[in-house]
Design a protein around this motif. Structure first.
Motif, PDB file in Angstrom:
ATOM      1  N   TYR A  57     -13.239   4.964  -5.818  1.00  0.00           N
ATOM      2  CA  TYR A  57     -13.518   3.566  -7.026  1.00  0.00           C
ATOM      3  C   TYR A  57     -14.357   2.385  -5.841  1.00  0.00           C
ATOM      4  O   TYR A  57     -14.021   1.192  -6.127  1.00  0.00           O
ATOM      5  CB  TYR A  57     -11.965   2.918  -7.101  1.00  0.00           C
ATOM      6  N   GLY A  58     -14.608   3.191  -4.700  1.00  0.00           N
ATOM      7  CA  GLY A  58     -15.423   1.947  -4.165  1.00  0.00           C
ATOM      8  C   GLY A  58     -14.564   0.489  -3.352  1.00  0.00           C
ATOM      9  O   GLY A  58     -15.280  -0.507  -2.624  1.00  0.00           O
ATOM     10  N   PHE A  59     -13.363   0.920  -3.082  1.00  0.00           N
ATOM     11  CA  PHE A  59     -12.801  -0.012  -1.945  1.00  0.00           C
ATOM     12  C   PHE A  59     -13.080   0.068  -0.903  1.00  0.00           C
ATOM     13  O   PHE A  59     -13.444   1.121  -0.561  1.00  0.00           O
ATOM     14  CB  PHE A  59     -11.040   0.509  -1.864  1.00  0.00           C
ATOM     15  N   VAL A  60     -13.052  -1.055   0.048  1.00  0.00           N
ATOM     16  CA  VAL A  60     -13.042  -0.495   1.205  1.00  0.00           C
ATOM     17  C   VAL A  60     -12.418   0.536   1.747  1.00  0.00           C
ATOM     18  O   VAL A  60     -12.744   1.322   2.583  1.00  0.00           O
ATOM     19  CB  VAL A  60     -13.292  -1.549   2.039  1.00  0.00           C
ATOM     20  N   GLY A  61     -10.836   0.346   1.885  1.00  0.00           N
ATOM     21  CA  GLY A  61      -9.570   0.719   2.776  1.00  0.00           C
ATOM     22  C   GLY A  61      -9.178   0.171   3.800  1.00  0.00           C
ATOM     23  O   GLY A  61      -8.745   1.093   4.646  1.00  0.00           O
ATOM     24  N   ILE A  62      -9.241  -0.737   4.044  1.00  0.00           N
ATOM     25  CA  ILE A  62      -8.299  -1.474   4.943  1.00  0.00           C
ATOM     26  C   ILE A  62      -7.258  -2.314   4.001  1.00  0.00           C
ATOM     27  O   ILE A  62      -7.589  -3.379   2.765  1.00  0.00           O
ATOM     28  CB  ILE A  62      -9.829  -1.819   5.809  1.00  0.00           C
ATOM     29  N   PRO A  63      -6.198  -2.344   4.815  1.00  0.00           N
ATOM     30  CA  PRO A  63      -6.084  -2.161   6.401  1.00  0.00           C
ATOM     31  C   PRO A  63      -5.730  -0.618   6.244  1.00  0.00           C
ATOM     32  O   PRO A  63      -5.137  -0.095   4.862  1.00  0.00           O
ATOM     33  CB  PRO A  63      -4.724  -3.268   6.848  1.00  0.00           C
ATOM     34  N   CYS A  64      -6.563  -0.549   6.798  1.00  0.00           N
ATOM     35  CA  CYS A  64      -6.239   1.458   7.156  1.00  0.00           C
ATOM     36  C   CYS A  64      -5.226   1.442   8.590  1.00  0.00           C
ATOM     37  O   CYS A  64      -5.047   1.111   9.483  1.00  0.00           O
ATOM     38  CB  CYS A  64      -7.803   2.226   7.538  1.00  0.00           C
ATOM     39  N   PHE A  65      -3.998   2.478   8.609  1.00  0.00           N
ATOM     40  CA  PHE A  65      -3.172   3.209   9.380  1.00  0.00           C
ATOM     41  C   PHE A  65      -3.404   4.075  10.261  1.00  0.00           C
ATOM     42  O   PHE A  65      -3.246   4.811   9.045  1.00  0.00           O
ATOM     43  CB  PHE A  65      -2.299   2.238   9.486  1.00  0.00           C
TER      44      PHE A  65
END
Length: 97
Positions: A57-65
């Motif tokens: 979906y084109g999200f950055v994906g942060i915050p990522c844990f």
């Protein structure tokens, strides 16, 4: 120790950072601070099945844990961090970063 990938210009990330500030159980990696941090995150993002929807979906994906057992999640709750306050989001539509 839980690794948290963030970026200083992301409102969700700054909220998370404020909650875990000075907590020795978390290691914060700002992907905007140095290209090596960005490369490490992109390697994870491009190969981790948990982040497939973020890629799709084109999200950055942060915050990522990245939890101590190696589990990757986008859920602060799974990382032991409180829920997001209403209205806090990186995206205009309120769906996240």
């Amino acid at each position: 120790m839980i690794t948290v990938f963030v970026m200083s210009t992301c409102p969700d990330c700054t909220r998370i950072e404020a909650q875990i500030k000075d907590n020795p159980n978390f290691h914060i990696v700002d992907i905007g601070a140095h290209v090596r941090n960005l490369k490490a995150f992109l390697q994870l993002r491009d190969n981790e099945p948990t982040l497939a929807a973020a890629r799709q979906y084109g999200f950055v994906g942060i915050p990522c844990f990245v939890l101590e057992d190696g589990t990757v999640t986008l859920s602060p709750l799974e990382a032991g961090i409180g829920a997001k306050p209403e209205g806090a989001s990186c995206r205009i539509d309120g769906t996240g970063c």
